[in-house]
Design an enzyme around this catalytic site. Structure first.
Site, PDB file in Angstrom:
ATOM      1  N   HIS A 288       2.086  -3.754  -7.287  1.00  0.00           N
ATOM      2  CA  HIS A 288       0.816  -4.382  -7.668  1.00  0.00           C
ATOM      3  C   HIS A 288       0.058  -3.551  -8.712  1.00  0.00           C
ATOM      4  CE1 HIS A 288      -0.837  -2.252  -3.820  1.00  0.00           C
ATOM      5  NE2 HIS A 288      -0.879  -1.426  -4.844  1.00  0.00           N
TER       6      HIS A 288
ATOM      7  N   HIS B   2      -7.825  -0.028  -2.588  1.00  0.00           N
ATOM      8  CA  HIS B   2      -7.840   1.219  -3.376  1.00  0.00           C
ATOM      9  C   HIS B   2      -9.261   1.700  -3.629  1.00  0.00           C
ATOM     10  CE1 HIS B   2      -4.131  -0.931  -4.368  1.00  0.00           C
ATOM     11  NE2 HIS B   2      -3.587   0.203  -4.704  1.00  0.00           N
TER      12      HIS B   2
ATOM     13  N   HIS C  95       6.143   6.211  -6.452  1.00  0.00           N
ATOM     14  CA  HIS C  95       5.250   6.695  -7.509  1.00  0.00           C
ATOM     15  C   HIS C  95       4.271   7.725  -6.957  1.00  0.00           C
ATOM     16  CE1 HIS C  95       2.744   3.487  -5.789  1.00  0.00           C
ATOM     17  NE2 HIS C  95       1.724   3.745  -6.574  1.00  0.00           N
TER      18      HIS C  95
ATOM     19  N   GLU D  23       2.763   3.160  -0.035  1.00  0.00           N
ATOM     20  CA  GLU D  23       2.470   1.713  -0.022  1.00  0.00           C
ATOM     21  C   GLU D  23       3.663   0.893   0.462  1.00  0.00           C
ATOM     22  OE1 GLU D  23      -0.793   1.710  -3.678  1.00  0.00           O
ATOM     23  OE2 GLU D  23       1.270   1.144  -4.081  1.00  0.00           O
TER      24      GLU D  23
END
Lengths: 124, 282
Positions: free
Chosen positions: B12, B59, B195, B242
């Site tokens: 996303h 976030h 990531h 995530e």
């Protein structure tokens, strides 16, 4: 072999190089800095920060290490002072820094070198 | 009775929102990423779900560190995509389905999952970018289903374990299947894959680990629950945690699934991007 139990006392990987685990300890340390960054979700707050950075940091009660890290745009120092990257990203947005810019700053690379490193990861 | 048609997971990354706004789908950098989505559009056009349960991680828009729910479920009439602070174009509100939200909350708390219910919940790129990818023009795509957001904490440790995430999905499945109306539901798991944005290890990407996760999440997700949270940070990167959303989604699909399509591409922004569509076999 029994698989590892995932609990706070049973994990040997507590020290991951170049990685700060943002846990309760860091959350306590960085609260003021992160709260300031959270305020940047609102445009008027971003503008107030830009108009007078020192006054804005004072208003949120940042400690000297946090203030100095912000003054110097030093991301690693912000993290050491308890900054959480999801909130720091909002501060970076004010300075128009992308996550590649932030990556380059933290790894000591140029932005081009950092981007090349990401591309190389896709060729492995 | 309600049915779960399948689950779709995707990264996303915020930059995707800008790429869509600027019509960069055929740009050489973006094309290998966007090429993963037409098979998903075809599947959605064929099956036309009525409801989308969007499992994502906030976030720092909907929640701050003052009050950080481990699992939160939206129970609002609509979900507003508010300013996140860095200039991504904001979308119009997404229509909700609060009656079904409350049914899910009731069922899951009875199942001993302690849920934070949210009658207001601003949604960020973690929620809206996947909607844009799957239903171009969202929320104004004519096939746009009513939405229920589910957010799990990956901002601050302790985060949920992979086992808890998978079991959350299983309880969510039970809740949805207990809804008396004949509706078709699709479940999203958004975020990942490997990531890391912060620290000297920023830019860390791990295709070998991503492929391991992609391989086993289809038919043997329980195997992945052996991964500890710190191992997940080590191997997927600090924000690769995530992947928990993918596990939550997978739990909601039942034991038997068919893989319809997948795509995996490095890099998009700082991230190894992935998407996977699993169809439930009844």
């Amino acid at each position: 072999m029994e698989h590892p139990v995932d609990g706070p006392r049973f994990d040997h990987r507590q020290h991951i190089p170049g990685t700060t685990i943002f846990d309760g300890r860091m959350a306590m340390r960085g609260y003021a800095l992160n709260k300031m960054c959270y305020s940047f979700n609102r445009k008027e707050n971003r503008e107030a920060f830009v108009a007078d950075e020192e006054a804005y940091m004072e208003k949120y009660g940042l400690n000297e290490a946090q203030k100095q890290a912000v003054r110097e745009r030093d991301v690693l120092a912000m993290i050491a002072a308890g900054g959480n990257i999801y909130y720091l990203a909002k501060l970076a947005g004010i300075f128009r820094l992308s996550v590649q810019d932030l990556g380059a700053m933290q790894t000591g690379m140029t932005v081009e070198e950092f981007k090349r490193k990401l591309l190389e990861a896709g060729k492995g | 009775m309600a049915r779960i048609l399948g689950g779709i997971s995707t990264s996303h990354i915020p930059a995707v929102g800008n790429a869509i706004a600027n019509n960069l789908q055929d740009d050489p950098y973006w094309k290998p990423f966007f090429d993963g989505y037409p098979p998903i559009h075809a599947w959605l056009a064929e099956h036309r779900p009525d409801v989308v349960i969007n499992i994502y991680n906030d976030h720092g828009l909907g929640f701050f560190l003052d009050q950080m729910p481990t699992f939160a479920i939206g129970a609002a009439h609509e979900y507003r995509n508010e300013d996140e602070g860095w200039g991504i174009p904001q979308l119009d509100p997404f229509p909700g389905f609060p009656e079904l939200s409350w049914h899910i909350i009731e069922s899951m708390v009875a199942d001993e999952f302690d849920i934070t219910s949210c009658q207001e919940l601003p949604v960020d790129h973690g929620f809206v970018v996947p909607m844009q990818l799957f239903w171009p023009g969202a929320p104004h795509n004519p096939d746009m289903p009513r939405a229920i957001p589910v957010s799990a904490n990956t901002v601050q440790h302790p985060i949920p374990t992979l086992r808890r995430a998978l079991n959350f999905g299983r309880a969510l499945r039970k809740a949805v299947l207990g809804w008396p109306e004949d509706i078709k539901v699709v479940v999203l798991g958004t975020g990942g894959l490997s990531h890391q944005l912060d620290g000297e290890r920023a830019g860390f990407i791990n295709p070998e680990f991503d492929r391991y996760c992609l391989e086993h999440i289809v038919h043997d997700p329980d195997r992945l629950t052996r991964i500890t949270r710190m191992e997940l940070v080590e191997k997927a990167g600090a924000q690769g945690t995530e992947f928990l959303m993918w596990m939550m989604m997978r739990g909601a699909l039942g034991d038997n699934v068919r893989e319809v399509t997948r795509n995996y591409h490095i890099p998009i922004s700082n991230t190894a991007s992935g998407t996977l569509l699993l169809e439930c076999i009844e």
